[in-house]
Design a protein around this motif. Structure first.
Motif, PDB file in Angstrom:
ATOM      1  N   GLY A 133       0.835  -1.207   0.000  1.00 49.19           N
ATOM      2  CA  GLY A 133       0.000   0.000   0.000  1.00 49.19           C
ATOM      3  C   GLY A 133       0.870   1.258   0.000  1.00 49.19           C
ATOM      4  N   LEU A 134       2.036   1.165   0.626  1.00 52.25           N
ATOM      5  CA  LEU A 134       2.919   2.339   0.687  1.00 52.25           C
ATOM      6  C   LEU A 134       3.465   2.678  -0.705  1.00 52.25           C
ATOM      7  CD1 LEU A 134       4.877   1.622   4.013  1.00 52.25           C
ATOM      8  CD2 LEU A 134       2.919   3.143   3.656  1.00 52.25           C
ATOM      9  N   MET A 135       3.594   1.670  -1.564  1.00 53.77           N
ATOM     10  CA  MET A 135       4.074   1.944  -2.930  1.00 53.77           C
ATOM     11  C   MET A 135       3.000   2.691  -3.720  1.00 53.77           C
ATOM     12  SD  MET A 135       5.999  -1.698  -3.642  1.00 53.77           S
ATOM     13  CE  MET A 135       6.926  -1.238  -5.096  1.00 53.77           C
ATOM     14  N   TYR A 136       1.722   2.291  -3.534  1.00 50.12           N
ATOM     15  CA  TYR A 136       0.633   3.026  -4.215  1.00 50.12           C
ATOM     16  C   TYR A 136       0.547   4.448  -3.664  1.00 50.12           C
ATOM     17  CZ  TYR A 136      -0.663  -1.243  -6.518  1.00 50.12           C
ATOM     18  OH  TYR A 136      -0.618  -2.354  -7.323  1.00 50.12           O
ATOM     19  N   ARG A 137       0.825   4.584  -2.379  1.00 55.04           N
ATOM     20  CA  ARG A 137       0.832   5.924  -1.782  1.00 55.04           C
ATOM     21  C   ARG A 137       1.982   6.760  -2.354  1.00 55.04           C
ATOM     22  NH1 ARG A 137      -2.188   6.475   3.057  1.00 55.04           N
ATOM     23  NH2 ARG A 137      -3.429   4.600   3.417  1.00 55.04           N
ATOM     24  N   ALA A 138       3.121   6.113  -2.626  1.00 56.94           N
ATOM     25  CA  ALA A 138       4.273   6.848  -3.160  1.00 56.94           C
ATOM     26  C   ALA A 138       3.947   7.407  -4.554  1.00 56.94           C
ATOM     27  CB  ALA A 138       5.505   5.935  -3.227  1.00 56.94           C
ATOM     28  N   VAL A 139       3.306   6.587  -5.397  1.00 52.24           N
ATOM     29  CA  VAL A 139       2.934   7.088  -6.732  1.00 52.24           C
ATOM     30  C   VAL A 139       1.933   8.239  -6.580  1.00 52.24           C
ATOM     31  CG1 VAL A 139       1.857   6.507  -8.950  1.00 52.24           C
ATOM     32  CG2 VAL A 139       3.327   4.842  -7.811  1.00 52.24           C
ATOM     33  N   THR A 140       1.008   8.092  -5.628  1.00 56.01           N
ATOM     34  CA  THR A 140      -0.002   9.139  -5.408  1.00 56.01           C
ATOM     35  C   THR A 140       0.662  10.437  -4.945  1.00 56.01           C
ATOM     36  OG1 THR A 140      -1.525   7.389  -4.761  1.00 56.01           O
ATOM     37  CG2 THR A 140      -2.165   9.634  -4.191  1.00 56.01           C
ATOM     38  N   LEU A 141       1.628  10.307  -4.039  1.00 50.16           N
ATOM     39  CA  LEU A 141       2.339  11.494  -3.553  1.00 50.16           C
ATOM     40  C   LEU A 141       3.060  12.186  -4.719  1.00 50.16           C
ATOM     41  CD1 LEU A 141       3.429  13.209  -1.144  1.00 50.16           C
ATOM     42  CD2 LEU A 141       5.364  11.610  -1.060  1.00 50.16           C
ATOM     43  N   ALA A 142       3.736  11.382  -5.535  1.00 51.60           N
ATOM     44  CA  ALA A 142       4.465  11.959  -6.679  1.00 51.60           C
ATOM     45  C   ALA A 142       3.481  12.670  -7.610  1.00 51.60           C
ATOM     46  CB  ALA A 142       5.225  10.861  -7.418  1.00 51.60           C
ATOM     47  N   ALA A 143       2.290  12.078  -7.805  1.00 51.00           N
ATOM     48  CA  ALA A 143       1.281  12.693  -8.674  1.00 51.00           C
ATOM     49  C   ALA A 143       0.831  14.037  -8.098  1.00 51.00           C
ATOM     50  CB  ALA A 143       0.092  11.751  -8.846  1.00 51.00           C
ATOM     51  N   ARG A 144       0.611  14.074  -6.793  1.00 49.13           N
ATOM     52  CA  ARG A 144       0.193  15.329  -6.152  1.00 49.13           C
ATOM     53  C   ARG A 144       1.267  16.405  -6.343  1.00 49.13           C
ATOM     54  NH1 ARG A 144      -4.719  15.820  -5.285  1.00 49.13           N
ATOM     55  NH2 ARG A 144      -4.197  17.491  -3.844  1.00 49.13           N
ATOM     56  N   GLU A 145       2.510  16.005  -6.123  1.00 51.30           N
ATOM     57  CA  GLU A 145       3.609  16.987  -6.167  1.00 51.30           C
ATOM     58  C   GLU A 145       3.850  17.489  -7.588  1.00 51.30           C
ATOM     59  OE1 GLU A 145       6.311  16.665  -2.893  1.00 51.30           O
ATOM     60  OE2 GLU A 145       4.219  17.127  -2.442  1.00 51.30           O
ATOM     61  N   ARG A 146       3.552  16.634  -8.579  1.00 53.81           N
ATOM     62  CA  ARG A 146       3.852  17.030  -9.972  1.00 53.81           C
ATOM     63  C   ARG A 146       2.604  17.445 -10.728  1.00 53.81           C
ATOM     64  NH1 ARG A 146       8.707  12.592 -10.961  1.00 53.81           N
ATOM     65  NH2 ARG A 146       9.337  12.688  -8.792  1.00 53.81           N
ATOM     66  N   GLY A 147       1.492  17.537 -10.019  1.00 49.65           N
ATOM     67  CA  GLY A 147       0.267  18.038 -10.650  1.00 49.65           C
ATOM     68  C   GLY A 147      -0.358  17.079 -11.646  1.00 49.65           C
ATOM     69  N   VAL A 148      -0.168  15.765 -11.468  1.00 51.41           N
ATOM     70  CA  VAL A 148      -0.825  14.811 -12.376  1.00 51.41           C
ATOM     71  C   VAL A 148      -2.193  14.473 -11.788  1.00 51.41           C
ATOM     72  CG1 VAL A 148      -0.658  12.567 -13.540  1.00 51.41           C
ATOM     73  CG2 VAL A 148       1.445  13.840 -12.971  1.00 51.41           C
ATOM     74  N   ASP A 149      -3.239  14.632 -12.589  1.00 53.18           N
ATOM     75  CA  ASP A 149      -4.608  14.456 -12.111  1.00 53.18           C
ATOM     76  C   ASP A 149      -4.940  12.972 -11.905  1.00 53.18           C
ATOM     77  OD1 ASP A 149      -7.195  16.256 -11.979  1.00 53.18           O
ATOM     78  OD2 ASP A 149      -7.775  14.283 -12.793  1.00 53.18           O
ATOM     79  N   THR A 150      -5.824  12.688 -10.931  1.00 55.47           N
ATOM     80  CA  THR A 150      -6.189  11.290 -10.659  1.00 55.47           C
ATOM     81  C   THR A 150      -6.977  10.652 -11.808  1.00 55.47           C
ATOM     82  OG1 THR A 150      -8.083  12.140  -9.447  1.00 55.47           O
ATOM     83  CG2 THR A 150      -6.228  11.381  -8.124  1.00 55.47           C
ATOM     84  N   ASN A 151      -7.530  11.494 -12.722  1.00 53.37           N
ATOM     85  CA  ASN A 151      -8.253  10.937 -13.877  1.00 53.37           C
ATOM     86  C   ASN A 151      -7.352  10.731 -15.084  1.00 53.37           C
ATOM     87  OD1 ASN A 151     -10.865  10.749 -12.808  1.00 53.37           O
ATOM     88  ND2 ASN A 151     -10.980  13.001 -12.874  1.00 53.37           N
ATOM     89  N   ASP A 152      -6.103  11.158 -14.989  1.00 50.79           N
ATOM     90  CA  ASP A 152      -5.193  11.095 -16.126  1.00 50.79           C
ATOM     91  C   ASP A 152      -4.418   9.764 -16.089  1.00 50.79           C
ATOM     92  OD1 ASP A 152      -3.273  11.414 -18.050  1.00 50.79           O
ATOM     93  OD2 ASP A 152      -2.339  13.190 -17.150  1.00 50.79           O
ATOM     94  N   ALA A 153      -5.065   8.702 -16.604  1.00 45.07           N
ATOM     95  CA  ALA A 153      -4.472   7.365 -16.501  1.00 45.07           C
ATOM     96  C   ALA A 153      -3.118   7.294 -17.205  1.00 45.07           C
ATOM     97  CB  ALA A 153      -5.428   6.326 -17.083  1.00 45.07           C
ATOM     98  N   ARG A 154      -3.021   7.937 -18.360  1.00 46.06           N
ATOM     99  CA  ARG A 154      -1.746   7.893 -19.090  1.00 46.06           C
ATOM    100  C   ARG A 154      -0.635   8.581 -18.313  1.00 46.06           C
ATOM    101  NH1 ARG A 154      -2.035   9.260 -25.319  1.00 46.06           N
ATOM    102  NH2 ARG A 154      -3.126   7.429 -26.045  1.00 46.06           N
ATOM    103  N   GLY A 155      -0.976   9.772 -17.794  1.00 48.48           N
ATOM    104  CA  GLY A 155       0.011  10.537 -17.034  1.00 48.48           C
ATOM    105  C   GLY A 155       0.456   9.762 -15.791  1.00 48.48           C
ATOM    106  N   LEU A 156      -0.495   9.102 -15.134  1.00 53.84           N
ATOM    107  CA  LEU A 156      -0.156   8.340 -13.922  1.00 53.84           C
ATOM    108  C   LEU A 156       0.719   7.134 -14.270  1.00 53.84           C
ATOM    109  CD1 LEU A 156      -3.625   8.481 -12.110  1.00 53.84           C
ATOM    110  CD2 LEU A 156      -1.510   9.597 -11.360  1.00 53.84           C
ATOM    111  N   THR A 157       0.404   6.509 -15.415  1.00 52.44           N
ATOM    112  CA  THR A 157       1.202   5.355 -15.835  1.00 52.44           C
ATOM    113  C   THR A 157       2.626   5.797 -16.154  1.00 52.44           C
ATOM    114  OG1 THR A 157      -0.766   4.316 -16.733  1.00 52.44           O
ATOM    115  CG2 THR A 157       1.333   3.481 -17.544  1.00 52.44           C
ATOM    116  N   ARG A 158       2.732   6.909 -16.906  1.00 48.76           N
ATOM    117  CA  ARG A 158       4.075   7.423 -17.228  1.00 48.76           C
ATOM    118  C   ARG A 158       4.851   7.717 -15.950  1.00 48.76           C
ATOM    119  NH1 ARG A 158       2.093  10.252 -21.573  1.00 48.76           N
ATOM    120  NH2 ARG A 158       1.616  12.038 -20.265  1.00 48.76           N
ATOM    121  N   LEU A 159       4.159   8.319 -15.006  1.00 44.78           N
ATOM    122  CA  LEU A 159       4.795   8.671 -13.736  1.00 44.78           C
ATOM    123  C   LEU A 159       5.282   7.404 -13.017  1.00 44.78           C
ATOM    124  CD1 LEU A 159       5.334  10.994 -11.705  1.00 44.78           C
ATOM    125  CD2 LEU A 159       3.100  10.487 -10.714  1.00 44.78           C
ATOM    126  N   ALA A 160       4.399   6.400 -12.909  1.00 41.37           N
ATOM    127  CA  ALA A 160       4.771   5.165 -12.196  1.00 41.37           C
ATOM    128  C   ALA A 160       5.942   4.475 -12.888  1.00 41.37           C
ATOM    129  CB  ALA A 160       3.575   4.220 -12.127  1.00 41.37           C
TER     130      ALA A 160
END
Ligand code: DC
Length: 245
Positions: free
Chosen positions: A54-81
């Motif tokens: 769960g902490l790994m999913y939280r880490a991706v979420t934290l990175a998304a928050r810090e870099r302004g990637v939206d939770t609906n942006d599946a492509r952006g989140l995948t690129r980030l992960a």
């Protein structure tokens, strides 16, 4: 001759009583079911490393928050992960967390339960590309050593061949009480009702998502923890490790 037979019997029975511990143990369960606490204590008893995925999913979420990637942006989140490097290690002494986590070398463990991360993590963990990136890393980690791994999909997807699978569950009221007590201990002012509603929201997202929904593996042993102390749940888990059920 008689001696050697007796010697063999003695060896056999001691081998039986020292059944080797399972190498890979999956501990899944819903939010606040106690899987991280029990997983960590079980790992300590066995001398194994512990990973709370769960902490790994939280880490991706934290990175998304810090870099302004939206939770609906599946492509952006995948690129980030795919692009960030998540490091996992043992918890620092006196840390409330069960593991320590770095993103590109920077320790972010203390940020992973921020309210904005808490709110967004279920949405981020619905994204198939995010899951694929993390599952790959989780399998690599488990391929290198015996370990206890906790999460939602460890027994069903990440490590379907795990030697032992447990699934911890408790009623939503019990889980809300436990999580609320943890928050109060940390000085976070939130009512038990709000904690309960948030757990309900997360249960729904986690179990209704199309990719790897929360559910016990067919061969998981379910432990209902309502009314049990941590010590009792740990005892039950250790019995399972010993092959007693
Ligand atoms: O266990 P936790 O509350 O820290 O998990 C945070 C979120 O991560 C939760 O909403 C579900 C998700 N998660 C997941 O989808 N798969 C896992 N193996 C672990 C967690």
């Amino acid at each position: 001759m008689g001696d050697s037979v007796a010697g063999l019997e003695a060896l056999d029975s001691s081998a039986e009583s020292r059944r080797p511990a399972p190498h890979v143990i999956a501990v899944d369960g819903s939010a606040a079911s106690g899987k991280s606490t029990i997983g960590r204590r079980l790992a300590e008893k066995l001398g194994y490393p512990f990973l709370d995925t769960g902490l790994m999913y939280r880490a991706v979420t934290l990175a998304a928050r810090e870099r302004g990637v939206d939770t609906n942006d599946a492509r952006g989140l995948t690129r980030l992960a795919d692009s960030i490097r998540i490091g996992v290690g043992p918890a620092a002494p006196h840390s409330a967390e069960t593991c320590s986590i770095t993103i590109d070398g920077k320790d972010v463990t203390s940020q992973l339960r921020r309210p904005d991360v808490e709110d967004a993590v279920s949405l981020v963990s619905r994204v198939q590309g995010v899951r694929e990136a993390l599952v790959r890393q989780q399998r690599e980690i488990a391929g290198q050593q015996p370990m206890v791994m906790a999460g939602r999909d460890i027994g069903t997807v990440v490590l379907p061949d795990a030697d032992l699978k447990m699934y911890l569950d408790a009623s939503i009221g019990e889980r809300a009480r436990r999580r609320h007590a943890e928050f109060s201990h940390q000085g976070r002012a939130v009512t038990e009702q709000i904690v309960l509603e948030d757990l309900r929201r997360r249960d729904q997202i986690d179990s209704e998502r199309t990719v790897s929904p929360l559910r016990p593996a067919d061969d998981a042993i379910i432990i209902e923890t309502d009314g049990l102390s941590q010590q009792e749940v740990l005892r039950r888990a250790l019995q399972l490790v010993d092959g007693a059920s």
